[in-house]
Write a protein that holds these residues in place. Sequence first.
Motif, PDB file in Angstrom:
ATOM      1  N   TYR A 194     -34.801  65.546  15.727  1.00 10.70           N
ATOM      2  CA  TYR A 194     -35.592  64.692  14.831  1.00 10.70           C
ATOM      3  C   TYR A 194     -34.800  63.516  14.268  1.00 10.70           C
ATOM      4  CZ  TYR A 194     -33.412  67.143  10.856  1.00 10.70           C
ATOM      5  OH  TYR A 194     -32.511  67.644   9.965  1.00 10.70           O
ATOM      6  N   GLY A 195     -33.571  63.378  14.728  1.00 12.98           N
ATOM      7  CA  GLY A 195     -32.802  62.246  14.238  1.00 12.98           C
ATOM      8  C   GLY A 195     -31.695  61.833  15.203  1.00 12.98           C
ATOM      9  N   LEU A 196     -31.455  60.540  15.280  1.00  9.43           N
ATOM     10  CA  LEU A 196     -30.361  60.012  16.103  1.00  9.43           C
ATOM     11  C   LEU A 196     -29.568  59.028  15.259  1.00  9.43           C
ATOM     12  CD1 LEU A 196     -32.327  59.047  19.331  1.00  9.43           C
ATOM     13  CD2 LEU A 196     -30.722  60.954  19.114  1.00  9.43           C
ATOM     14  N   ARG A 197     -28.279  58.928  15.560  1.00 13.86           N
ATOM     15  CA  ARG A 197     -27.484  57.948  14.828  1.00 13.86           C
ATOM     16  C   ARG A 197     -27.695  56.549  15.430  1.00 13.86           C
ATOM     17  NH1 ARG A 197     -21.661  60.749  13.489  1.00 13.86           N
ATOM     18  NH2 ARG A 197     -21.494  61.011  15.741  1.00 13.86           N
ATOM     19  N   GLY A 198     -27.571  55.550  14.605  1.00 10.14           N
ATOM     20  CA  GLY A 198     -27.640  54.174  15.075  1.00 10.14           C
ATOM     21  C   GLY A 198     -26.253  53.678  15.446  1.00 10.14           C
ATOM     22  N   LYS A 251     -25.522  53.575   1.216  1.00  8.51           N
ATOM     23  CA  LYS A 251     -26.924  53.948   1.453  1.00  8.51           C
ATOM     24  C   LYS A 251     -27.070  55.277   2.184  1.00  8.51           C
ATOM     25  CE  LYS A 251     -28.541  49.241   1.114  1.00  8.51           C
ATOM     26  NZ  LYS A 251     -29.175  48.082   1.769  1.00  8.51           N
ATOM     27  N   VAL A 252     -25.948  55.933   2.395  1.00  6.62           N
ATOM     28  CA  VAL A 252     -26.001  57.210   3.117  1.00  6.62           C
ATOM     29  C   VAL A 252     -26.467  58.299   2.163  1.00  6.62           C
ATOM     30  CG1 VAL A 252     -24.655  58.945   4.362  1.00  6.62           C
ATOM     31  CG2 VAL A 252     -24.128  56.497   4.631  1.00  6.62           C
ATOM     32  N   GLU A 253     -27.518  59.033   2.541  1.00  4.31           N
ATOM     33  CA  GLU A 253     -28.005  60.103   1.676  1.00  4.31           C
ATOM     34  C   GLU A 253     -27.288  61.403   1.972  1.00  4.31           C
ATOM     35  OE1 GLU A 253     -32.239  60.274   1.869  1.00  4.31           O
ATOM     36  OE2 GLU A 253     -32.427  58.241   1.078  1.00  4.31           O
ATOM     37  N   SER A 295     -23.353  64.552  13.368  1.00  2.00           N
ATOM     38  CA  SER A 295     -24.793  64.295  13.431  1.00  2.00           C
ATOM     39  C   SER A 295     -25.378  63.738  12.144  1.00  2.00           C
ATOM     40  CB  SER A 295     -25.536  65.587  13.787  1.00  2.00           C
ATOM     41  OG  SER A 295     -25.087  66.065  15.035  1.00  2.00           O
ATOM     42  N   TYR A 296     -24.829  64.097  11.013  1.00  2.00           N
ATOM     43  CA  TYR A 296     -25.411  63.705   9.736  1.00  2.00           C
ATOM     44  C   TYR A 296     -24.590  62.642   9.015  1.00  2.00           C
ATOM     45  CZ  TYR A 296     -28.709  67.573  10.045  1.00  2.00           C
ATOM     46  OH  TYR A 296     -29.717  68.407  10.454  1.00  2.00           O
ATOM     47  N   ARG A 297     -23.371  62.405   9.500  1.00  2.00           N
ATOM     48  CA  ARG A 297     -22.488  61.468   8.801  1.00  2.00           C
ATOM     49  C   ARG A 297     -22.171  60.268   9.694  1.00  2.00           C
ATOM     50  NH1 ARG A 297     -22.502  61.751   3.702  1.00  2.00           N
ATOM     51  NH2 ARG A 297     -20.433  60.805   3.633  1.00  2.00           N
ATOM     52  N   SER A 397     -28.953  64.469  16.377  1.00  2.00           N
ATOM     53  CA  SER A 397     -27.919  64.243  17.379  1.00  2.00           C
ATOM     54  C   SER A 397     -27.019  63.105  16.958  1.00  2.00           C
ATOM     55  CB  SER A 397     -28.580  63.929  18.723  1.00  2.00           C
ATOM     56  OG  SER A 397     -27.642  63.332  19.580  1.00  2.00           O
ATOM     57  N   GLY A 398     -25.747  63.222  17.341  1.00  2.00           N
ATOM     58  CA  GLY A 398     -24.783  62.199  16.967  1.00  2.00           C
ATOM     59  C   GLY A 398     -24.902  60.933  17.784  1.00  2.00           C
TER      60      GLY A 398
END
Lengths: 457, 457
Positions: A194-198, A251-253, A295-297, A397-398
Amino acid sequence: MAQSFQQYLETHQSENLEQLKEFLKIPSISALSEHKGDVLKAAEWLRDELTRIGLEHVQVLETKGNPVVYGDWLHAENKPTVLIYGHYDVQPVDPLNLWETPPFDPEVRDGKIYARGASDDKGQVFMHIKALEALFQTDGKLPVNVKIIFEGEEEIGSPNLPIFLQSHKEMLQADVLVISDTDMLDKGKPSICYGLRGLTGLQIDVKGANSDLHSGSFGGGVQNPAHALVEILASFHDSEGRILVEGFYDKVEEITEEEKKAIAQVPSDDEKIRQELGVPELFGEPGYSFYERTSYRPTLEINGMYSGFQGEGIKTVLPNTATAKITCRLVPNQDPAEIFQLLVKHIENHKPKGVTVQITPFDQGSPFLTPFDHPAIQSAGRACEKVYGTKVAYTRSGGSIPIVADFNETLNIPVVLLGFALASENFHAPNEHFHLENFYKGMETLCHYWYDLAESL
Amino acid sequence: MAQSFQQYLETHQSENLEQLKEFLKIPSISALSEHKGDVLKAAEWLRDELTRIGLEHVQVLETKGNPVVYGDWLHAENKPTVLIYGHYDVQPVDPLNLWETPPFDPEVRDGKIYARGASDDKGQVFMHIKALEALFQTDGKLPVNVKIIFEGEEEIGSPNLPIFLQSHKEMLQADVLVISDTDMLDKGKPSICYGLRGLTGLQIDVKGANSDLHSGSFGGGVQNPAHALVEILASFHDSEGRILVEGFYDKVEEITEEEKKAIAQVPSDDEKIRQELGVPELFGEPGYSFYERTSYRPTLEINGMYSGFQGEGIKTVLPNTATAKITCRLVPNQDPAEIFQLLVKHIENHKPKGVTVQITPFDQGSPFLTPFDHPAIQSAGRACEKVYGTKVAYTRSGGSIPIVADFNETLNIPVVLLGFALASENFHAPNEHFHLENFYKGMETLCHYWYDLAESL
């Protein structure tokens, strides 16, 4: 009562497998111009197949490169519209001698089908078609509205997709985008990403004197561009791996409690990863696990750097240039252009004396995140659990998938990455294959998904 | 009274020039095995010539490579013994098409003789022979004892010289070593070089994972060897260019008042140097001029570094290795082996987490310094001033001459670098040449030098 889609899929197993082989036989390699005709043949094969199963407005739409195949079925009144993306082009096959059987002569061995494109992505494109066919054949209709877009340039970086999306924005409007081009967590362990890094990247070129200098005659008297570059590069992180660029994390949550629960569902054995990588210890931002770090950082990584003499032994040269290539992986709310500007400012603030520094931006891609409790995500999860009989993992995913960023920018709709490949299936390498278990279970999962989504979105 | 050596040299000008041409015609290129015979021919030419002018014990001494030509004259009782070193091998000549006249067909144009080896070093070797001949012919003897050693492998790094020196230590014992293989400060400005920097070098190899990794999947979760390397490299200097390796400067002596007077004799225009190099500003250890930084102070320079992707554009790889090559230039009292150990210790103290670091030493060479007020240095200066009619400059050079370190280690005697070439004379390049003014003045200077030295050492 009519036949169920499960029964239909089961009775058509061998027929579907044979038809998949036909599709895989087309060597639709987008990187090689001599296969241009094969790429078109694959597009036409899809056009005929989409038409045959009952989609409407089926078209092979021209781009500056390979065409996009489109089709839709929009008769599920008051039901959500799903946009399905896949690609029918494949990677080149060299080195050919490492293939156990020819890449375009599909063969089933040990419950896997071996061929170029089996998992990436023709196999999964084919599954979507066959799932829709099963619904048409057993229910006479689809539970949701469907739009399909299959492109033929993914393996060469989708150069014409952004323009295509812009110019077909209305046609492609939908409630959710579903892509089956990723892998599962492991064998028997389905997952929804459900998420990918930019991504934002840049090149730093440090320049000193007009030419390389003799380190005896000039050493100590003129700034060495390699010294200047390492000074800049070393200023990006502290010794524990935190990024020191001012404003980078603003802006990182932080990871939420709910996400922590999702993370707990993803088995991650840091010691096993360490051993596989062969490093003395894992390393990264304090306070986070390997999976969270990747993946989250957000990250800032040197991808390459070079300066001066690189041969055997020593050459007493004082180089006159030094270069580094850097990319940042970005997480939701981080804007690639804004982060690029923060990097530029940081470099300017840390510019050593006696050299000039040039900064060149690389491609940028936005991070993407569909909240993992979004109905389209949870619905996909339920479908997986029904078929695989196990708890699904909701992952981030990272990596960065450029086409997801492209879709994000134009359509701005939730994205569900529901892939059935396995990381071990040799995409882009010799002996690419696809597990038939996931071929069959995947089609069933997709049917369940469309029924579930019709009620939950 | 008999003829003076000045008169003798003047009357034999054209004869000497013709004979020099004969010597330069021999293509004694040590780097190319097809010229092995020519190299031997040059050695034999020297043997015959040394014998003819009146030296004794003249021999062509075998080594594992090209031979060493030796000769002596030891009948100046109670007078010092001078060891004269030069080399009779030359550099290759390509690119041949850039030569205006063939490299081994010497031609005089505009007061210069053009040929490979004209200045480096056959011309200067020849001058020593002719100066001694002039003394024999006019005085019947030499004012000092003389030993001559001409080698044939200088242009390939003198691989067999250290062993030769070790095994002929007794034979070569002398009070001073004189080498004419360096250049003057400028046209009409003679200089004596009394110091060279030493060298110690090493390679740093940082290793992370077993293979390159995907920066999306692994970025942030594992130490990047490029980050680890730049952290180490950046720790070597402060932002002003001082070296931060503990103990590095401990044995370095400050520039004395006497040396400052010598430095003042060396014209050095920092702004002109900056413009020629094309840098925004010169840079180096605070409190020192460019000349002092490059000749009197030790350095630590990155000669090369590399990691990861080096092609066009970007590749999102997390490299698994990073390498840097480093050399330090050392000044008197700094021991190359000791400094190497300090570097190793520093790297170990600054080793980042999550990687392994390997250190490989390169060749080491000791710095050399003959106190500039040493009689052999001052005597050479007086000889220059007599002939050139101008104040001589006493210089130290930032470079390292390996053979000087070799001699230093075996014989441990003062060294005088008294060269008559000009930096503009294209050594190692097409159209090498030598100014006849310095050819004639140089021979006269050498004669004066031997007379002066006989009284002052």
